[in-house]
Design an enzyme around this catalytic site. Sequence first.
Site, mmCIF file in Angstrom:
data_model
loop_
_atom_site.group_PDB
_atom_site.id
_atom_site.type_symbol
_atom_site.label_atom_id
_atom_site.label_comp_id
_atom_site.label_asym_id
_atom_site.label_seq_id
_atom_site.Cartn_x
_atom_site.Cartn_y
_atom_site.Cartn_z
ATOM 1 N N GLN A 154 37.068 31.900 30.218
ATOM 2 C CA GLN A 154 35.927 31.634 30.316
ATOM 3 C C GLN A 154 35.053 32.952 30.307
ATOM 4 N N ASP A 155 35.313 33.710 31.505
ATOM 5 C CA ASP A 155 34.296 34.937 31.840
ATOM 6 C C ASP A 155 34.458 36.032 30.600
ATOM 7 N N GLN A 182 46.098 34.016 37.393
ATOM 8 C CA GLN A 182 46.149 32.635 37.291
ATOM 9 C C GLN A 182 45.336 32.104 38.272
ATOM 10 N N TYR A 239 54.487 33.154 40.934
ATOM 11 C CA TYR A 239 53.903 33.648 39.930
ATOM 12 C C TYR A 239 52.368 33.931 40.131
ATOM 13 N N SER A 283 36.906 36.695 44.448
ATOM 14 C CA SER A 283 36.357 35.379 44.460
ATOM 15 C C SER A 283 36.191 34.883 45.713
ATOM 16 N N GLU A 327 37.024 32.046 47.080
ATOM 17 C CA GLU A 327 38.095 31.687 47.720
ATOM 18 C C GLU A 327 38.443 32.390 48.582
ATOM 19 N N TYR A 334 46.230 31.155 45.791
ATOM 20 C CA TYR A 334 45.414 31.873 44.946
ATOM 21 C C TYR A 334 44.409 32.831 45.674
ATOM 22 N N HIS A 381 31.544 29.771 39.010
ATOM 23 C CA HIS A 381 30.621 29.606 37.869
ATOM 24 C C HIS A 381 31.237 29.095 36.946
ATOM 25 N N ARG A 403 34.322 26.379 30.233
ATOM 26 C CA ARG A 403 35.193 26.208 31.380
ATOM 27 C C ARG A 403 36.574 25.589 31.183
HETATM 28 P P1 NAP Z 1 40.204 31.758 33.327
HETATM 29 O O1 NAP Z 1 39.390 31.025 32.194
HETATM 30 O O2 NAP Z 1 41.403 30.881 33.868
HETATM 31 O O3 NAP Z 1 40.888 32.853 32.393
HETATM 32 C C1 NAP Z 1 41.907 33.859 32.934
HETATM 33 C C2 NAP Z 1 42.438 34.605 31.757
HETATM 34 O O4 NAP Z 1 43.472 35.237 32.405
HETATM 35 C C3 NAP Z 1 42.770 34.135 30.531
HETATM 36 O O5 NAP Z 1 42.258 35.028 29.601
HETATM 37 C C4 NAP Z 1 44.159 34.084 30.705
HETATM 38 O O6 NAP Z 1 44.753 34.221 29.413
HETATM 39 C C5 NAP Z 1 44.252 35.552 31.340
HETATM 40 N N1 NAP Z 1 45.747 35.468 31.971
HETATM 41 C C6 NAP Z 1 46.370 34.498 32.824
HETATM 42 N N2 NAP Z 1 47.579 35.465 33.036
HETATM 43 C C7 NAP Z 1 47.725 36.469 32.631
HETATM 44 C C8 NAP Z 1 48.591 37.705 32.519
HETATM 45 N N3 NAP Z 1 50.028 37.707 33.108
HETATM 46 N N4 NAP Z 1 48.468 38.847 31.742
HETATM 47 C C9 NAP Z 1 47.379 38.937 31.216
HETATM 48 N N5 NAP Z 1 46.302 38.029 31.058
HETATM 49 C C10 NAP Z 1 46.502 37.043 31.748
HETATM 50 O O7 NAP Z 1 39.255 32.407 34.231
HETATM 51 P P2 NAP Z 1 37.784 32.665 34.373
HETATM 52 O O8 NAP Z 1 37.051 31.571 35.081
HETATM 53 O O9 NAP Z 1 37.137 33.376 33.126
HETATM 54 O O10 NAP Z 1 37.698 33.776 35.631
HETATM 55 C C11 NAP Z 1 37.919 35.234 35.221
HETATM 56 C C12 NAP Z 1 38.380 35.875 36.336
HETATM 57 O O11 NAP Z 1 37.441 35.877 37.786
HETATM 58 C C13 NAP Z 1 39.685 35.316 36.845
HETATM 59 O O12 NAP Z 1 40.237 36.296 37.574
HETATM 60 C C14 NAP Z 1 39.583 34.574 38.215
HETATM 61 O O13 NAP Z 1 40.408 34.156 39.014
HETATM 62 C C15 NAP Z 1 38.048 35.083 38.729
HETATM 63 N N6 NAP Z 1 37.215 34.184 39.408
HETATM 64 C C16 NAP Z 1 36.669 33.130 38.942
HETATM 65 C C17 NAP Z 1 35.714 32.219 39.159
HETATM 66 C C18 NAP Z 1 35.113 30.986 38.441
HETATM 67 O O14 NAP Z 1 34.268 30.359 39.348
HETATM 68 N N7 NAP Z 1 35.152 31.021 37.286
HETATM 69 C C19 NAP Z 1 35.094 32.685 40.370
HETATM 70 C C20 NAP Z 1 35.474 33.804 40.925
HETATM 71 C C21 NAP Z 1 36.543 34.475 40.532
HETATM 72 P P3 NAP Z 1 45.510 32.865 28.437
HETATM 73 O O15 NAP Z 1 44.369 32.409 27.709
HETATM 74 O O16 NAP Z 1 46.661 33.385 27.784
HETATM 75 O O17 NAP Z 1 45.915 31.806 29.654
HETATM 76 O O1 F7E Z 2 37.621 22.795 42.364
HETATM 77 C C1 F7E Z 2 37.431 19.632 44.380
HETATM 78 C C2 F7E Z 2 38.770 20.494 44.767
HETATM 79 O O2 F7E Z 2 39.275 23.313 40.709
HETATM 80 C C3 F7E Z 2 36.227 22.695 43.114
HETATM 81 C C4 F7E Z 2 38.155 28.794 40.306
HETATM 82 O O3 F7E Z 2 37.550 29.280 39.251
HETATM 83 O O4 F7E Z 2 36.271 28.804 41.782
HETATM 84 C C5 F7E Z 2 37.473 27.808 41.147
HETATM 85 O O5 F7E Z 2 38.252 27.401 42.270
HETATM 86 C C6 F7E Z 2 36.643 21.676 44.196
HETATM 87 C C7 F7E Z 2 37.695 21.737 45.055
HETATM 88 O O6 F7E Z 2 37.656 24.995 41.710
HETATM 89 C C8 F7E Z 2 38.893 17.119 41.849
HETATM 90 O O7 F7E Z 2 39.497 19.951 45.899
HETATM 91 C C9 F7E Z 2 37.980 17.141 43.708
HETATM 92 O O8 F7E Z 2 37.450 21.582 46.385
HETATM 93 O O9 F7E Z 2 36.895 23.302 40.056
HETATM 94 P P1 F7E Z 2 37.719 23.348 41.196
HETATM 95 P P2 F7E Z 2 37.864 25.933 42.833
HETATM 96 O O10 F7E Z 2 39.015 25.475 43.347
HETATM 97 O O11 F7E Z 2 36.741 26.107 43.628
HETATM 98 C C10 F7E Z 2 36.788 29.902 42.624
HETATM 99 C C11 F7E Z 2 35.755 30.594 43.064
HETATM 100 C C12 F7E Z 2 37.800 30.562 42.054
HETATM 101 O O12 F7E Z 2 37.867 31.832 41.925
HETATM 102 C C13 F7E Z 2 38.888 29.804 41.157
HETATM 103 O O13 F7E Z 2 39.358 30.959 39.959
HETATM 104 O O14 F7E Z 2 36.623 20.371 43.628
HETATM 105 N N1 F7E Z 2 38.039 18.468 43.362
HETATM 106 N N2 F7E Z 2 38.445 16.413 42.837
HETATM 107 C C14 F7E Z 2 38.615 18.573 42.368
HETATM 108 N N3 F7E Z 2 39.110 19.774 41.675
HETATM 109 C C15 F7E Z 2 39.797 19.527 40.666
HETATM 110 N N4 F7E Z 2 40.198 20.682 39.920
HETATM 111 N N5 F7E Z 2 39.934 18.401 40.155
HETATM 112 C C16 F7E Z 2 39.616 17.314 40.703
HETATM 113 O O15 F7E Z 2 39.800 16.159 40.245
#
Ligand code: NAP
Ligand code: F7E
Length: 327
Positions: free
Chosen positions: A14-15, A83, A95, A125, A127, A149, A179, A184
């Site tokens: 996504q990002d 991951q 992993y 994050s 998290e 994570y 975000h 997403r």
């Molecule tokens: P995402 O959509 O899950 O994308 C993750 C990316 O990492 C994908 O391109 C995936 O490739 C790649 N990847 C996974 N394992 C890899 C490996 N072993 N080697 C190289 N590439 C690998 O995540 P996102 O939402 O864009 O988030 C971007 C980053 O911000 C992540 O590090 C996430 O943990 C962090 N983050 C996200 C949020 C959020 O709310 N979105 C908030 C805080 C921090 P494939 O396409 O091949 O799977």
């Molecule tokens: O869950 C609750 C679940 O999986 C949000 C990642 O981008 O943001 C993300 O992590 C909340 C949790 O995101 C379902 O229990 C309820 O409390 O959308 P989520 P996340 O776990 O907050 C952080 C900042 C990151 O860094 C991560 O990479 O929603 N919830 N029912 C559920 N969650 C999911 N997935 N599915 C449900 O059915």
Amino acid sequence: MAKRKALITGVSGQDGSYLSELLLEKGYKVYGMVRRTSSSDWWRISHLMNDIELVSGDLTDQSSLNRLMAQIQPDEVYNLAAQSFVAISWEQPVYTANVTAVGALHLLEAIRESAPRARFYQASSSEMFGKAQQFPQNENTPFHPRSPYGVAKVYAHYITMNYRESYNMYACSGILFNHESPRRGPEFVTRKISSSVARIKAGLQDKLALGNREVRRDWGFAGDYVRAMWLMMQQDKPSDYVIGSGENYSVQDFVSEAFAVAGLPWEKHVTVDQAFFRPAEVEVLLSDPSRAQHELGWSLEVDFQQLVRMMVRADIERLKQKGTLSL
Ligand code: NAP
Ligand code: F7E
């Protein structure tokens, strides 16, 4: 003048897709690192294939990272690969640690050895705050991660800080709160809701099973958050910043809002499934992004209601165009 070169890991995520668009707009030469998969379905960046250069590598393969740094000599490296799905991190904890924690170290080592002048951004994050010790959370709030994570992200965060302090590298972390966007992944709760609303509206699905709907998250739009990443890399000195909206909503709030956008009664469709509850939950998160606002001049353009509307409408539109919505 030669174009600035940026290497993005996680470009297919996504990002990665939004950051690529932003950097291209700013005139960068963008290298996107992808790993080999059997499907190679890079749907988020298919519209950018002529504009970015895809290079092969994996965060768990040190040699691939060393080679990329030596060949590209990037000015900026954005480590977005991980991951990133919290729920899976209990199923695949080793992993998750290898990719999300040690992967960041591999990348830092590759930079130190082969491209020491490159600036480095780590995707930290909210998290890491987990069972939050104070409200709202800012750059000084202690970490208490609640998942493998979250623990992995704490390691990556501290090793980034350590390389900054040990080797005088320009290494910074953005502590980003949740975000979202139409890009997403469908397993995350917001997109699970918006895509289900679209399918229910189209008569393709009747029930939406969710876990804990009381948890509260500080949700924003991914397009706004990648601007903060770039700003952090343009400062005189590297530092870490909290990025979030400063407001939080429950999963139930997201449900109510999303079903309302489609004119559907959520009560008729939403069910509870224990399978989606987590072994340890992050109950409430709330950001204090004031440092980023003052020092980076960063602010949000899309609020919660606009985000929900954008996601539901995009999923309804996708369904109309394709006739199906793949999940
Ligand atoms: P995402 O959509 O899950 O994308 C993750 C990316 O990492 C994908 O391109 C995936 O490739 C790649 N990847 C996974 N394992 C890899 C490996 N072993 N080697 C190289 N590439 C690998 O995540 P996102 O939402 O864009 O988030 C971007 C980053 O911000 C992540 O590090 C996430 O943990 C962090 N983050 C996200 C949020 C959020 O709310 N979105 C908030 C805080 C921090 P494939 O396409 O091949 O799977
Ligand atoms: O869950 C609750 C679940 O999986 C949000 C990642 O981008 O943001 C993300 O992590 C909340 C949790 O995101 C379902 O229990 C309820 O409390 O959308 P989520 P996340 O776990 O907050 C952080 C900042 C990151 O860094 C991560 O990479 O929603 N919830 N029912 C559920 N969650 C999911 N997935 N599915 C449900 O059915």
